[in-house]
Scaffold this active site. Structure first.
Site, short mmCIF file in Angstrom:
data_model
loop_
_atom_site.label_atom_id
_atom_site.label_comp_id
_atom_site.label_asym_id
_atom_site.label_seq_id
_atom_site.Cartn_x
_atom_site.Cartn_y
_atom_site.Cartn_z
N THR A 155 0.81 -1.22 0.00
CA THR A 155 0.00 0.00 0.00
C THR A 155 0.85 1.27 0.00
O THR A 155 0.34 2.35 -0.33
CB THR A 155 -0.92 0.04 1.24
OG1 THR A 155 -0.11 0.08 2.42
CG2 THR A 155 -1.83 -1.18 1.27
N CYS A 173 -2.85 0.21 14.89
CA CYS A 173 -3.73 0.55 13.78
C CYS A 173 -4.90 -0.44 13.68
O CYS A 173 -4.70 -1.66 13.73
CB CYS A 173 -2.95 0.55 12.47
SG CYS A 173 -3.95 1.11 11.06
N ARG A 210 3.95 6.76 3.26
CA ARG A 210 3.14 7.90 3.69
C ARG A 210 2.28 7.49 4.88
O ARG A 210 1.94 6.30 5.02
CB ARG A 210 2.29 8.45 2.56
CG ARG A 210 1.32 7.46 1.95
CD ARG A 210 0.64 8.05 0.71
NE ARG A 210 -0.40 7.16 0.18
CZ ARG A 210 -0.18 6.13 -0.61
NH1 ARG A 210 1.06 5.83 -0.98
NH2 ARG A 210 -1.18 5.39 -1.05
N CYS A 266 -0.62 6.64 7.60
CA CYS A 266 -1.96 6.08 7.57
C CYS A 266 -2.97 7.13 8.05
O CYS A 266 -2.72 7.86 9.01
CB CYS A 266 -2.02 4.85 8.47
SG CYS A 266 -3.66 4.11 8.63
N CYS A 323 -4.86 5.31 11.69
CA CYS A 323 -4.21 5.31 13.01
C CYS A 323 -3.47 6.61 13.29
O CYS A 323 -3.10 6.89 14.43
CB CYS A 323 -3.27 4.12 13.15
SG CYS A 323 -1.85 4.13 12.03
N TRP A 346 19.48 19.79 46.71
CA TRP A 346 18.07 19.38 46.66
C TRP A 346 17.31 20.17 45.60
O TRP A 346 16.61 19.60 44.76
CB TRP A 346 17.41 19.60 48.02
CG TRP A 346 15.97 19.13 48.05
CD1 TRP A 346 15.50 17.91 48.42
CD2 TRP A 346 14.81 19.90 47.66
NE1 TRP A 346 14.12 17.85 48.30
CE2 TRP A 346 13.67 19.06 47.82
CE3 TRP A 346 14.61 21.21 47.19
CZ2 TRP A 346 12.37 19.48 47.54
CZ3 TRP A 346 13.30 21.62 46.89
CH2 TRP A 346 12.22 20.77 47.07
N TYR A 362 15.77 18.72 42.13
CA TYR A 362 14.33 18.76 41.93
C TYR A 362 13.99 19.45 40.61
O TYR A 362 13.11 19.01 39.86
CB TYR A 362 13.65 19.48 43.09
CG TYR A 362 12.14 19.44 43.04
CD1 TYR A 362 11.45 18.36 43.57
CD2 TYR A 362 11.41 20.48 42.47
CE1 TYR A 362 10.05 18.32 43.52
CE2 TYR A 362 10.03 20.45 42.41
CZ TYR A 362 9.36 19.36 42.94
OH TYR A 362 7.98 19.33 42.87
N ASP A 370 16.16 14.28 50.30
CA ASP A 370 14.78 14.71 50.52
C ASP A 370 14.22 14.09 51.79
O ASP A 370 14.36 12.88 52.02
CB ASP A 370 13.92 14.30 49.31
CG ASP A 370 12.48 14.71 49.48
OD1 ASP A 370 12.19 15.91 49.31
OD2 ASP A 370 11.64 13.83 49.76
#
Length: 467
Positions: free
Chosen positions: A30, A38, A63, A65, A68, A410, A414, A430
């Site tokens: 295709t 899909c 190319r 689909c 999907c 710390w 973070y 922590d």
């Protein structure tokens, strides 16, 4: 990335969502490439070729689909430090900030030749080819999901002209943008986008975490939805508006105000980080072993790096609630958001606005002197070019942050965990982690966290969830 054809075909046949975004299948009969999920009838194994990313599939002549929609597939959160440069470049491209190869290489601090070599080795295509595919897929998404004029779609996707977009659509997709829009249903009433993820996703736990830290006037969480104001720079302009996000039918849905439609790439990229939608729960669970916590627990990133960094400074050695209160007071110094939905009122101040403040102004809001000094120094550093996005170099950013007054290990860690969204970053020493793990000293905590590398950000959230 090396792909096993047999494993890929089994995932394709079973529509295994765990592999969504991990590979794409090109069908020789295709000329179309699809996601593993899909819904179309499955091709014969001998007609399938497999690619690690959409750009590689398009470079091979396939190319996308229309069923999907490969542009909706989740990305992949890398944890390998050796791939960091390629990942940083991809972050720039996905946020629409690629400009050209020379400028991208300059931003990343390497030569364009080195960047091209590293990127091609990782993705199988050059950065320019990868960026071109991202622009095409974004334009395809805008044509399908919005009622934007074709000219506006071309500008928002970064083509520069409708002629250029039309030419590439004809070359790659054998369709014009108007023909593609005619084949796909689009919303006429609002701009709504779909963000895919690999299940499971504990959406409520994610919202609970964000709600506890939401900045009044800037963020609002209610009824299973996340709302926020947005002020973001893109293509040389500042775009302002609001968004809301919610969970619906296996995808995160996002609505943008009309004023933000010209800045879709950086906004959707930021939301993917905020909600940690590129995570692979199965891979992370294997790395965490028997650590308590739900499989769908995510490690939230940040929508805006400066906003998150200021919030981190405010949170030094005080409660989450107290830090949230102070952040709301600072947000009120920002520009008002016109026509904002209920619960939203201001844009968080940008670096220039913050840097222009006096310490006494922050002091009047209840911010102690050491933290107000750190916030002003941080704003100045961002003005001078400190990058607090996932495209930044984590080692350089942490070093720069710790050179600023009032920012220690710390806070820097973070910020790396949330603003830079690095999966192996964790807030060193922590208090909550020490309580959850039973460790008494920084050394004991570091040793306890070491086995969870490179997923220590996720280990952090799993441990926090047990408190």
């Amino acid at each position: 990335m090396k792909l096993d054809p047999n494993a890929c075909y089994q995932a394709l046949v079973s529509r295994d969502s765990r592999f969504d975004g991990r590979f794409y299948a090109g069908v020789l009969s295709t000329g179309i490439y699809c996601r593993p999920v899909c819904p179309a009838r499955k091709p014969l194994a001998e007609n399938c070729r497999y690619f690690a990313n959409a750009a590689a599939a398009e470079a091979a002549g396939f190319r996308p689909c229309l069923k999907c929609r490969p542009e909706l597939a989740p990305g992949y959160a890398w944890s390998d430090a050796s791939q960091r440069l390629a990942k940083r470049a991809e972050e720039c491209i996905r946020a629409g900030d690629e400009a050209n190869l020379a400028e991208l290489a300059q931003r990343l601090g390497v030569t364009d030749r080195h960047l091209r070599r590293v990127f091609t080795q990782q993705f199988g295509v050059s950065p320019v080819a990868y960026a071109q595919t991202q622009r095409l897929l974004l334009a395809k998404k805008l044509l399908a999901d919005t009622a934007m004029a074709v000219t506006d779609v071309a500008m928002a996707a970064g083509f520069g002209s409708v002629r250029r977009m039309n030419s590439l659509f004809a070359e790659r997709y054998q369709l014009s943008p108007k023909q593609l829009r005619g084949q796909q249903q689009r919303r006429q009433d609002r701009a709504e986008f779909r963000l895919s993820y690999r299940p499971p996703l504990d959406w409520q736990a994610l919202l609970n975490f964000l709600a506890a830290r939401a900045i009044a006037g800037v963020e609002h969480i209610a009824g299973g939805q996340y709302w926020r104001t947005v002020r973001i720079g893109y293509q040389g302009q500042v775009h302002k508006g609001w968004l809301r996000a919610w969970l619906g039918d296996g995808e995160v849905r996002v609505e943008l105000s009309a004023s933000l439609l010209r800045a879709v790439p950086p906004i959707l990229a930021a939301l993917r980080h905020l909600f940690d939608l590129d995570a692979d729960p199965q891979e992370i669970s294997l790395g965490l072993g028997t650590l308590p916590g739900e499989a769908g627990l995510r490690a939230p990133g940040a929508f805006d790096g400066l906003e998150m960094a200021v919030r981190a400074i405010l949170g030094q050695q005080i409660t989450v609630t107290a830090a949230r209160t102070l952040a709301g007071r600072i947000a009120a110094l920002g520009e008002s958001c016109q026509d904002a939905p209920q619960g939203l009122s201001h844009y968080f101040p940008d670096a220039a606005t913050l840097a222009a403040l006096a310490q006494s102004q922050l002091g009047e809001l209840g911010v102690i002197r050491s933290r107000s000094g750190a916030i002003l120094a941080l704003a100045g550093a961002v003005q001078q070019g400190l990058d607090l996005s996932p495209a930044a170099d984590i080692d350089q950013v942490k070093e720069a942050l710790m050179a600023l007054p009032g920012i220690g290990p710390w806070t820097a860690s973070y910020i790396a965990m949330r603003a830079l969204h690095w999966p192996d970053a964790w807030p060193e020493n922590d208090h909550g982690l020490k309580v959850a793990s039973g460790c008494k000293t920084p050394k004991a905590l570091a040793e306890a966290m070491a086995p969870y590398s490179p997923w220590r950000a996720y280990a952090t959230h799993h441990l926090w969830s047990t408190l």
